[in-house]
Design a protein around this motif. Structure first.
Motif, PDB file in Angstrom:
ATOM      1  N   LYS A 162      -6.789   6.999  24.185  1.00 35.73           N
ATOM      2  CA  LYS A 162      -5.904   7.379  23.075  1.00 35.73           C
ATOM      3  C   LYS A 162      -6.394   8.629  22.354  1.00 35.73           C
ATOM      4  CE  LYS A 162      -4.410   2.597  22.300  1.00 35.73           C
ATOM      5  NZ  LYS A 162      -4.417   1.437  21.356  1.00 35.73           N
ATOM      6  N   GLY A 163      -7.597   9.107  22.710  1.00 30.82           N
ATOM      7  CA  GLY A 163      -8.062  10.379  22.187  1.00 30.82           C
ATOM      8  C   GLY A 163      -9.159  10.331  21.154  1.00 30.82           C
ATOM      9  N   ARG A 164      -9.512   9.139  20.663  1.00 26.92           N
ATOM     10  CA  ARG A 164     -10.564   9.066  19.649  1.00 26.92           C
ATOM     11  C   ARG A 164     -11.234   7.693  19.661  1.00 26.92           C
ATOM     12  NH1 ARG A 164     -11.843  12.274  15.498  1.00 26.92           N
ATOM     13  NH2 ARG A 164      -9.914  13.469  15.811  1.00 26.92           N
ATOM     14  N   VAL A 165     -12.562   7.708  19.584  1.00 25.21           N
ATOM     15  CA  VAL A 165     -13.332   6.465  19.507  1.00 25.21           C
ATOM     16  C   VAL A 165     -13.924   6.343  18.101  1.00 25.21           C
ATOM     17  CG1 VAL A 165     -15.384   5.226  20.314  1.00 25.21           C
ATOM     18  CG2 VAL A 165     -13.896   6.378  21.969  1.00 25.21           C
ATOM     19  N   PHE A 166     -13.768   5.161  17.519  1.00 17.88           N
ATOM     20  CA  PHE A 166     -14.305   4.887  16.191  1.00 17.88           C
ATOM     21  C   PHE A 166     -15.558   4.022  16.315  1.00 17.88           C
ATOM     22  CE2 PHE A 166      -9.841   5.782  15.604  1.00 17.88           C
ATOM     23  CZ  PHE A 166      -9.825   6.582  14.461  1.00 17.88           C
ATOM     24  N   LEU A 167     -16.606   4.407  15.599  1.00 16.85           N
ATOM     25  CA  LEU A 167     -17.853   3.664  15.593  1.00 16.85           C
ATOM     26  C   LEU A 167     -18.231   3.273  14.173  1.00 16.85           C
ATOM     27  CD1 LEU A 167     -20.018   5.916  17.965  1.00 16.85           C
ATOM     28  CD2 LEU A 167     -18.783   3.833  18.588  1.00 16.85           C
TER      29      LEU A 167
ATOM     30  N   SER B 280     -26.043   4.783  16.575  1.00 18.04           N
ATOM     31  CA  SER B 280     -27.366   4.865  17.196  1.00 18.04           C
ATOM     32  C   SER B 280     -27.933   3.503  17.600  1.00 18.04           C
ATOM     33  CB  SER B 280     -28.350   5.554  16.252  1.00 18.04           C
ATOM     34  OG  SER B 280     -28.540   4.783  15.075  1.00 18.04           O
ATOM     35  N   ASN B 281     -27.293   2.424  17.160  1.00 17.20           N
ATOM     36  CA  ASN B 281     -27.777   1.106  17.567  1.00 17.20           C
ATOM     37  C   ASN B 281     -27.517   0.885  19.050  1.00 17.20           C
ATOM     38  OD1 ASN B 281     -26.973   0.523  14.401  1.00 17.20           O
ATOM     39  ND2 ASN B 281     -28.812  -0.542  15.098  1.00 17.20           N
ATOM     40  N   LYS B 282     -28.307  -0.015  19.645  1.00 14.68           N
ATOM     41  CA  LYS B 282     -28.315  -0.146  21.101  1.00 14.68           C
ATOM     42  C   LYS B 282     -27.861  -1.521  21.584  1.00 14.68           C
ATOM     43  CE  LYS B 282     -32.267   3.013  21.417  1.00 14.68           C
ATOM     44  NZ  LYS B 282     -33.698   3.141  21.824  1.00 14.68           N
ATOM     45  N   MET B 283     -27.335  -1.517  22.812  1.00 11.12           N
ATOM     46  CA  MET B 283     -26.945  -2.761  23.473  1.00 11.12           C
ATOM     47  C   MET B 283     -27.078  -2.571  24.980  1.00 11.12           C
ATOM     48  SD  MET B 283     -23.235  -4.739  23.666  1.00 11.12           S
ATOM     49  CE  MET B 283     -23.323  -5.729  22.175  1.00 11.12           C
TER      50      MET B 283
ATOM     51  N   TYR C  87     -27.751   1.173  26.282  1.00 14.33           N
ATOM     52  CA  TYR C  87     -27.028   2.330  25.759  1.00 14.33           C
ATOM     53  C   TYR C  87     -26.974   2.249  24.239  1.00 14.33           C
ATOM     54  CZ  TYR C  87     -24.916   2.128  30.487  1.00 14.33           C
ATOM     55  OH  TYR C  87     -24.703   2.052  31.841  1.00 14.33           O
ATOM     56  N   THR C  88     -26.885   3.406  23.590  1.00 10.85           N
ATOM     57  CA  THR C  88     -26.460   3.396  22.196  1.00 10.85           C
ATOM     58  C   THR C  88     -24.938   3.275  22.217  1.00 10.85           C
ATOM     59  OG1 THR C  88     -26.146   5.790  22.025  1.00 10.85           O
ATOM     60  CG2 THR C  88     -28.358   4.920  21.533  1.00 10.85           C
ATOM     61  N   TYR C  89     -24.355   2.883  21.095  1.00  5.80           N
ATOM     62  CA  TYR C  89     -22.895   2.788  21.045  1.00  5.80           C
ATOM     63  C   TYR C  89     -22.258   4.165  21.216  1.00  5.80           C
ATOM     64  CZ  TYR C  89     -23.263  -2.085  19.802  1.00  5.80           C
ATOM     65  OH  TYR C  89     -23.530  -3.444  19.840  1.00  5.80           O
ATOM     66  N   ARG C  90     -22.925   5.189  20.718  1.00  2.00           N
ATOM     67  CA  ARG C  90     -22.414   6.554  20.907  1.00  2.00           C
ATOM     68  C   ARG C  90     -22.433   6.930  22.391  1.00  2.00           C
ATOM     69  NH1 ARG C  90     -21.301  11.122  18.021  1.00  2.00           N
ATOM     70  NH2 ARG C  90     -21.824  10.085  16.057  1.00  2.00           N
ATOM     71  N   GLU C  91     -23.473   6.550  23.094  1.00  2.00           N
ATOM     72  CA  GLU C  91     -23.542   6.847  24.531  1.00  2.00           C
ATOM     73  C   GLU C  91     -22.439   6.130  25.300  1.00  2.00           C
ATOM     74  OE1 GLU C  91     -28.350   7.677  25.068  1.00  2.00           O
ATOM     75  OE2 GLU C  91     -27.559   5.635  25.272  1.00  2.00           O
TER      76      GLU C  91
ATOM     77  N   PHE D 208     -13.852  -9.501  12.921  1.00  2.00           N
ATOM     78  CA  PHE D 208     -14.232  -8.141  12.566  1.00  2.00           C
ATOM     79  C   PHE D 208     -15.660  -8.106  12.034  1.00  2.00           C
ATOM     80  CE2 PHE D 208     -14.466  -4.452   9.767  1.00  2.00           C
ATOM     81  CZ  PHE D 208     -13.890  -3.460  10.552  1.00  2.00           C
ATOM     82  N   LEU D 209     -16.020  -9.115  11.236  1.00  4.71           N
ATOM     83  CA  LEU D 209     -17.364  -9.196  10.679  1.00  4.71           C
ATOM     84  C   LEU D 209     -18.400  -9.334  11.793  1.00  4.71           C
ATOM     85  CD1 LEU D 209     -19.050  -9.369   8.068  1.00  4.71           C
ATOM     86  CD2 LEU D 209     -18.685 -11.847   8.097  1.00  4.71           C
ATOM     87  N   PHE D 210     -18.081 -10.127  12.792  1.00  4.57           N
ATOM     88  CA  PHE D 210     -18.961 -10.280  13.949  1.00  4.57           C
ATOM     89  C   PHE D 210     -19.105  -8.956  14.692  1.00  4.57           C
ATOM     90  CE2 PHE D 210     -18.943 -11.141  18.629  1.00  4.57           C
ATOM     91  CZ  PHE D 210     -20.274 -11.491  18.740  1.00  4.57           C
ATOM     92  N   LEU D 211     -17.992  -8.285  14.939  1.00  2.00           N
ATOM     93  CA  LEU D 211     -18.012  -6.993  15.626  1.00  2.00           C
ATOM     94  C   LEU D 211     -18.832  -5.967  14.842  1.00  2.00           C
ATOM     95  CD1 LEU D 211     -16.985  -5.050  17.849  1.00  2.00           C
ATOM     96  CD2 LEU D 211     -14.940  -4.695  16.439  1.00  2.00           C
ATOM     97  N   PHE D 212     -18.601  -5.908  13.546  1.00  2.00           N
ATOM     98  CA  PHE D 212     -19.320  -4.969  12.684  1.00  2.00           C
ATOM     99  C   PHE D 212     -20.821  -5.252  12.724  1.00  2.00           C
ATOM    100  CE2 PHE D 212     -20.989  -4.216   8.275  1.00  2.00           C
ATOM    101  CZ  PHE D 212     -21.021  -2.823   8.349  1.00  2.00           C
ATOM    102  N   TYR D 213     -21.187  -6.518  12.664  1.00  2.00           N
ATOM    103  CA  TYR D 213     -22.603  -6.892  12.697  1.00  2.00           C
ATOM    104  C   TYR D 213     -23.247  -6.435  13.998  1.00  2.00           C
ATOM    105  CZ  TYR D 213     -26.826  -9.752  12.465  1.00  2.00           C
ATOM    106  OH  TYR D 213     -28.131 -10.171  12.437  1.00  2.00           O
ATOM    107  N   MET D 214     -22.578  -6.703  15.112  1.00  2.00           N
ATOM    108  CA  MET D 214     -23.157  -6.366  16.413  1.00  2.00           C
ATOM    109  C   MET D 214     -23.319  -4.862  16.587  1.00  2.00           C
ATOM    110  SD  MET D 214     -23.743  -9.330  17.749  1.00  2.00           S
ATOM    111  CE  MET D 214     -23.860  -9.340  19.534  1.00  2.00           C
ATOM    112  N   MET D 215     -22.365  -4.082  16.064  1.00  2.00           N
ATOM    113  CA  MET D 215     -22.409  -2.635  16.246  1.00  2.00           C
ATOM    114  C   MET D 215     -23.397  -1.948  15.312  1.00  2.00           C
ATOM    115  SD  MET D 215     -18.512  -1.421  17.091  1.00  2.00           S
ATOM    116  CE  MET D 215     -19.065   0.271  17.318  1.00  2.00           C
ATOM    117  N   THR D 216     -23.902  -2.666  14.340  1.00  2.00           N
ATOM    118  CA  THR D 216     -24.847  -2.068  13.401  1.00  2.00           C
ATOM    119  C   THR D 216     -26.240  -2.694  13.523  1.00  2.00           C
ATOM    120  OG1 THR D 216     -23.989  -3.566  11.674  1.00  2.00           O
ATOM    121  CG2 THR D 216     -23.108  -1.318  11.733  1.00  2.00           C
ATOM    122  N   HIS D 217     -26.466  -3.372  14.651  1.00  2.00           N
ATOM    123  CA  HIS D 217     -27.783  -3.926  14.966  1.00  2.00           C
ATOM    124  C   HIS D 217     -28.088  -3.648  16.437  1.00  2.00           C
ATOM    125  CE1 HIS D 217     -26.808  -6.195  11.318  1.00  2.00           C
ATOM    126  NE2 HIS D 217     -28.092  -6.465  11.207  1.00  2.00           N
ATOM    127  N   ASP D 218     -29.352  -3.604  16.778  1.00  2.49           N
ATOM    128  CA  ASP D 218     -29.742  -3.499  18.180  1.00  2.49           C
ATOM    129  C   ASP D 218     -29.572  -4.868  18.834  1.00  2.49           C
ATOM    130  OD1 ASP D 218     -30.383  -0.821  17.971  1.00  2.49           O
ATOM    131  OD2 ASP D 218     -32.525  -1.190  17.637  1.00  2.49           O
TER     132      ASP D 218
END
Length: 294
Positions: free
Chosen positions: A169-174, A179-182, A213-217, A258-268
């Protein structure tokens, strides 16, 4: 031949587990609410499983009367039952806790040898009721008379497909700075870990995929696969936290997801590496099919 009951058989992971069990010589019994999906390919290219199933039982774990005797003549139980994107009125406690608890009680009555449950890695401190429901069931399982095997995967490739969808769709939101990793894992690789783990007793396995990977990667990789110019927008954590109370008022279930998703994306979220399917190959296979739900 050992017999395994699979609950959650038509989900992303469940399909791969059914296939892996059958290929490794188990007798496979599935508990499903409807058998229509068994003969169809699942979401994110997960396999059709009708040909890998020996017995089919129709029932709903949230309605205990519909699963009476479901564990008779079963050696092991596998459950990946849980709410992901269900649109009915059931809550996380209804499904992730009470649904699995109903199944565990049936397993206890039938004196099943082992019960394997799919939980989540690295989310113990997450305040979402999704995690609280899962942890509550884990506590029940640990105190059961049945040997427990708890699998804690970092994240599925199916979940990470959202990066590919956004990139198209042209844009990814983080959330945060990305910089957190998974190290997420492919369903087939995780299924092999699960089937091998049935040899264990009273064990907890932390399971990650082949690469970290980092989420940005992951976002950058998605753009590369779809041949789009990178456009990544980072949403500050403070802004998300400010918005969360409003989402909770509007839709409590979506708030907790959403809270679960937010937590996972802001932690390693990194665990021991397993498997061999790399994320780039997975993205390419999904992109070739032109959809994220095929």
């Amino acid at each position: 031949m050992e017999r395994v009951l699979v609950a959650g058989a038509t989900g992303y992971l469940g399909r791969y587990v059914v296939k892996a069990l059958k290929q490794q010589g188990y007798h496979v019994k599935v508990l499903v609410r409807s058998q229509d999906k068994l003969n169809q390919e699942g979401a994110y290219s997960s396999p059709s499983i009708y040909d890998f199933v020996d017995d089919i039982v129709i029932g709903d774990v949230t309605r205990s009367q519909t699963i009476k005797g479901v564990c008779l003549d079963v050696d092991f139980v596998f459950s990946s039952v849980g709410i992901t994107k269900q649109k009915d009125k059931l809550t996380f406690m209804d499904v992730d806790f009470y649904g699995n608890l109903n199944l565990l009680r049936e397993a206890e009555r039938s004196k099943v040898q082992r019960f394997m449950y799919i939980n989540v890695h690295g989310a113990d401190e997450c305040p979402s009721t999704l995690i609280k429901a899962k942890q509550r069931f884990v506590n029940e399982l640990k105190h059961s008379s049945i040997h427990h095997i708890i699998i804690n995967p970092t994240g599925y490739y199916s979940d990470i497909t959202e990066f590919l969808t956004m990139a198209r769709k042209g844009r990814v939101f983080l959330f945060g700075n990305g910089s957190n990793k998974m190290n997420p894992i492919h369903g087939a690789d995780l299924a092999n870990v699960c089937v091998s783990a049935f040899a264990k007793e009273n064990s907890i396995l932390e399971v990650g995929g082949a690469d970290v990977y980092t989420y940005r990667e992951m976002a950058e990789l998605a753009f590369k696969v779809v041949s789009q110019k990178e456009k990544i927008t980072t949403i500050p954590e403070w802004l998300v936290k400010t918005s969360l109370p409003f989402l909770r008022i509007i839709n409590k279930k979506q708030y907790n997801l959403f809270l679960f998703l937010f937590y996972m994306m802001t932690h390693d979220v990194v665990a021991k590496s397993h498997g061999k399917v790399d994320l780039k190959s997975y993205f390419e296979s999904v992109n070739e099919k032109g959809g994220n739900n095929v």
